[in-house]
Design an enzyme around this catalytic site. Structure first.
Site, mmCIF file in Angstrom:
data_model
loop_
_atom_site.group_PDB
_atom_site.id
_atom_site.type_symbol
_atom_site.label_atom_id
_atom_site.label_comp_id
_atom_site.label_asym_id
_atom_site.label_seq_id
_atom_site.Cartn_x
_atom_site.Cartn_y
_atom_site.Cartn_z
ATOM 1 N N GLN B 259 0.832 -1.194 0.000
ATOM 2 C CA GLN B 259 0.000 0.000 0.000
ATOM 3 C C GLN B 259 0.872 1.252 0.000
ATOM 4 O O GLN B 259 0.637 2.189 -0.763
ATOM 5 C CB GLN B 259 -0.901 -0.005 1.232
ATOM 6 C CG GLN B 259 -2.059 0.947 1.129
ATOM 7 C CD GLN B 259 -2.939 0.584 -0.049
ATOM 8 O OE1 GLN B 259 -3.347 -0.556 -0.225
ATOM 9 N NE2 GLN B 259 -3.204 1.548 -0.908
ATOM 10 N N HIS B 262 2.545 2.954 -3.181
ATOM 11 C CA HIS B 262 1.731 3.648 -4.184
ATOM 12 C C HIS B 262 1.958 5.147 -4.180
ATOM 13 O O HIS B 262 1.887 5.796 -5.221
ATOM 14 C CB HIS B 262 0.234 3.428 -3.919
ATOM 15 C CG HIS B 262 -0.327 2.236 -4.596
ATOM 16 N ND1 HIS B 262 -0.305 2.085 -5.952
ATOM 17 C CD2 HIS B 262 -0.935 1.128 -4.104
ATOM 18 C CE1 HIS B 262 -0.889 0.931 -6.272
ATOM 19 N NE2 HIS B 262 -1.269 0.332 -5.175
ATOM 20 N N GLU B 327 -10.608 1.720 2.373
ATOM 21 C CA GLU B 327 -10.687 1.285 0.978
ATOM 22 C C GLU B 327 -10.465 -0.233 0.903
ATOM 23 O O GLU B 327 -11.225 -0.949 0.262
ATOM 24 C CB GLU B 327 -9.607 2.023 0.183
ATOM 25 C CG GLU B 327 -9.595 1.691 -1.292
ATOM 26 C CD GLU B 327 -8.385 2.298 -1.995
ATOM 27 O OE1 GLU B 327 -7.443 2.757 -1.291
ATOM 28 O OE2 GLU B 327 -8.366 2.302 -3.230
ATOM 29 N N HIS B 328 -9.392 -0.704 1.546
ATOM 30 C CA HIS B 328 -9.076 -2.135 1.574
ATOM 31 C C HIS B 328 -9.007 -2.603 3.020
ATOM 32 O O HIS B 328 -8.301 -1.989 3.824
ATOM 33 C CB HIS B 328 -7.707 -2.407 0.957
ATOM 34 C CG HIS B 328 -7.516 -1.840 -0.416
ATOM 35 N ND1 HIS B 328 -6.750 -0.720 -0.661
ATOM 36 C CD2 HIS B 328 -7.976 -2.245 -1.621
ATOM 37 C CE1 HIS B 328 -6.750 -0.456 -1.959
ATOM 38 N NE2 HIS B 328 -7.483 -1.362 -2.577
ATOM 39 N N ASP B 361 -5.634 -6.186 -6.776
ATOM 40 C CA ASP B 361 -5.291 -5.028 -7.607
ATOM 41 C C ASP B 361 -5.218 -5.394 -9.083
ATOM 42 O O ASP B 361 -5.404 -4.536 -9.949
ATOM 43 C CB ASP B 361 -3.908 -4.477 -7.219
ATOM 44 C CG ASP B 361 -3.962 -3.600 -5.980
ATOM 45 O OD1 ASP B 361 -5.073 -3.230 -5.559
ATOM 46 O OD2 ASP B 361 -2.885 -3.292 -5.436
ATOM 47 N N HIS B 420 -52.091 19.223 -11.960
ATOM 48 C CA HIS B 420 -51.817 17.827 -11.609
ATOM 49 C C HIS B 420 -53.134 17.098 -11.342
ATOM 50 O O HIS B 420 -53.376 16.004 -11.867
ATOM 51 C CB HIS B 420 -50.951 17.744 -10.339
ATOM 52 C CG HIS B 420 -49.493 18.005 -10.551
ATOM 53 N ND1 HIS B 420 -49.005 19.218 -10.949
ATOM 54 C CD2 HIS B 420 -48.400 17.200 -10.407
ATOM 55 C CE1 HIS B 420 -47.670 19.160 -11.042
ATOM 56 N NE2 HIS B 420 -47.289 17.941 -10.709
#
Lengths: 431, 431
Positions: B259, B262, B327-328, B361, B420
């Site tokens: 992680q 990145h 996220e993960h 991934d 209406h």
């Protein structure tokens, strides 16, 4: 005068393109005002909300109360006439039944190499529901926004509604109680959206904010998108009606005016195969307008944004309908299915002569919060999934990883990410 | 030094709240720059795109070509090594299979009173896929963005990617060809997003724009949201790993560093029941770092944003995982199911010891475009439905309208919308 176009006439393509491109914006640039309001709420919390509410709504929250309590909601519900209570109950039940059918299914499967993958849906914890004050305070909007959240399983449903002069609409409160709203705060505008998105001492922070509002509310939702989830940016409402020349002009006129009476920048378009019907509808609209309590708004919309387009054949309307990508498309024709099958872009479609859009606004079941301004090209109406999110999952057995791991590690090498590759290879015993 | 926290120690709640609230922003305020770029593209079209591309990427589009043609894409695909081609093929096939299972089902049902309602899903006509240039130009991202669009049935898939100095990444081009991208333009930045959203002479207007990008790209997507659909606003990536103290510290270290490598503002968090494991992982990270070509980035992320939290029991981690809404989330424990069942908020979950996030991934199947920065509270990963929209429909028989129309007309009266009410009552013969 509404626009009259003939699809067979010279210059039609350009005129129609102008109609499609016409942006019916109802306000100027409010972005800077809204940025300042959000910054104040972020910095000062409740004090900013109270000061802005005093300024814009003339309400002293500390004196008059921040919250509309359960007793007041109950009183509003019990104060309804039996007929109105029955109508709201029917609407709530039908909307609930339709939205229950939209509950998304997860999945969970293991493939031949031993890799299990799937999807699980869960509701958000808390949703904020914006309900406008004044003329646009519609109990039907409360039902349409709150019920999908309740069906989704949202635990906390926080409603905000401005009460200019201190008065709340009792029908809105009754609908909130009926729909299962948790708490109601008497705040509105960009400051209410900011309070819900950021949380303050008194206003709980929510995960998603939905509901209609003016330009400030819409801009606040746009600026806070990402901090919270929001429903689509909404613009003025619109309807496109396709007619085969066999409809009562009075019905068509009522349907066009039902859209027009919402907003001076609403848009009503009739596409018909009959020049005679087109003329008759023009006359029927003029005949119907004076009897409406909403005449001024409806006339302004019809004269500025209304349009009647004549086409040679129903089939010729298909490309026009797809370019318009209307919020509402009414197919008032004998056999709507072949045209419906070719409709690629529309928020909601109303099939046949006995399906006026208005019945969908209230209680047929589908949501009346729909994409406007050609956004049906890419957006959908409000639904239970706007209050839910999808978690994917992955479960590799040692064998499963052995099957797909080498290719994954090679791709990681290729992308220059050695720790990615190592995290795979170590588990295969060759780190 | 990464943060070390003990869930049993005094002051933990405050320290953990700080971790949850920490916004890992990687850029300052680019909103004004982006507004100016969008306005230029809106006003000048291709000329603005060309001028901005020359300025930011050093590419003369008119001389070097706006588009990367099919021959160049084919050449990139055919230039792959057999191993890499097989790996990309496997990834594409698995991603396609997973996303096929996400295709939403419509519905169509007529109720007891004769009212038919339902939902129909259709793809958007055209999607824009943003692919960053330089270090973050990942072929896996091309597959993850393009394949869901192709599965959804999108006709035109327009990719944009900046080519600073004129060079495109051949792996990215190969992945684009493999995934079924229609056209590739060598443009990037906010100007590319604006061109796709608004359309220019050369760049087709699309309905949805997805794909990762820098702060300018993200801000352009936010500002153009509503003009086009977009995927979620993405921030720096993150992982939270739950360990039961029985894992190889080298595996955990590799996963945390996968992680961290990145992005200097990525975040890796380990929650473990073992103080001994916590110490061992600290050491294993230090041991692994020097061997990484990505050491500088990974070290910066780990030292500034990394964290190790010790808990008494696995169950104690559940509220922490839900607050982090990562996220993960990797559950490296013997029986992940009971914890997984209690996880309310996570982008994607990786179950068991043999499921490193890295395999997800690339090619396990689920999408790697996921909500970051606690947005899993309300947002979902990329899926086929991001390239589709839902049209609801309604079909009332005369009997159906007679059953529900009166309640609808009463609600219209109540809301003060007479047209209406008329559009319903006229059809029931009592207008």
């Amino acid at each position: 005068m509404p626009l009259r176009l003939d699809a067979g006439a010279p210059g039609f393509a350009e005129a129609f393109a102008g109609l499609v491109a016409d942006v019916r914006a109802s306000a100027g640039d409010v972005a800077a005002d809204v940025r300042a309001i959000i910054a104040r709420v972020a910095g000062e919390g409740d004090a900013a909300v109270a000061e802005l509410t005093e300024r814009f709504d003339g309400v002293d929250l500390d004196a008059q109360g921040w919250e509309i309590g359960p007793a007041e909601l109950d009183a509003a519900l019990h104060g309804l006439s039996p007929e109105l209570r029955a109508a709201l109950d029917l609407a709530a039940a039908r909307i609930r039944a339709f939205h229950l059918r939209q509950m998304p299914a997860g999945n969970d499967a293991t493939d031949a190499v031993g890799v299990r993958t799937g999807v699980r849906w869960t509701p958000v914890d808390a949703a904020g529901l914006y309900v406008p004050g004044g003329r646009a305070a519609y109990p039907s909007s409360v039902l349409m926004n709150a019920i999908p959240a309740v069906v989704a399983g949202v635990r906390d449903l926080i409603m905000v509604t401005p009460t200019p002069g201190g008065e709340a609409n009792p029908l809105v409160l009754a609908a909130a109680r009926l729909a299962g709203v948790s708490r109601v705060f008497r705040i509105g505008g960009a400051q209410a959206v900011a309070a819900l998105a950021l949380g303050t001492g008194r206003i709980p922070k929510v995960d998603v904010i939905t509901g209609p509002g003016n330009a400030w509310v819409a801009e606040a939702k746009r600026q806070l998108y990402g901090t919270v989830g929001i429903d689509m940016i909404a613009g003025p409402s619109e309807v496109v009606i396709l007619s085969d020349g066999m409809n009562d002009p009075a019905w068509l006129a009522a349907d066009l005016l039902a859209q027009a009476e919402h907003d001076p920048v609403a848009q009503s378009i009739l596409i018909t195969t009959s020049e005679v019907e087109a003329d008759a509808v023009m006359a029927a609209v003029e005949a119907a307008l004076p009897a409406l309590s909403t005449e001024a708004v409806a006339r302004a919309s019809w004269e500025r944004y209304g349009a009647i387009i004549t086409v040679e054949a129903l089939q010729d309307a298909v490309p026009l309908l797809n370019l318009l990508a209307a919020e509402h498309a009414q197919l008032m024709i004998e056999d709507p299915e072949p045209i419906f099958a070719q409709l690629r872009h529309a928020g909601s479609v109303f099939l046949g002569r006995h399906t006026p859009e208005a019945v969908g606004d209230y209680l047929a079941g589908p949501n009346h919060v729909l994409p406007t301004g050609r956004r049906a090209r890419f957006a959908s109406g409000l639904s239970v999934v706007d209050f839910m999110k999808r978690t994917t999952f992955l479960d590799c057995s040692a064998e499963g990883l052995a099957a797909i791991g080498p290719a994954g590690a090679l791709l990681a090498d290729t992308e220059g990410l050695p720790a990615h590759a190592a995290s795979i290879r170590l588990r295969m015993g060759n780190g």
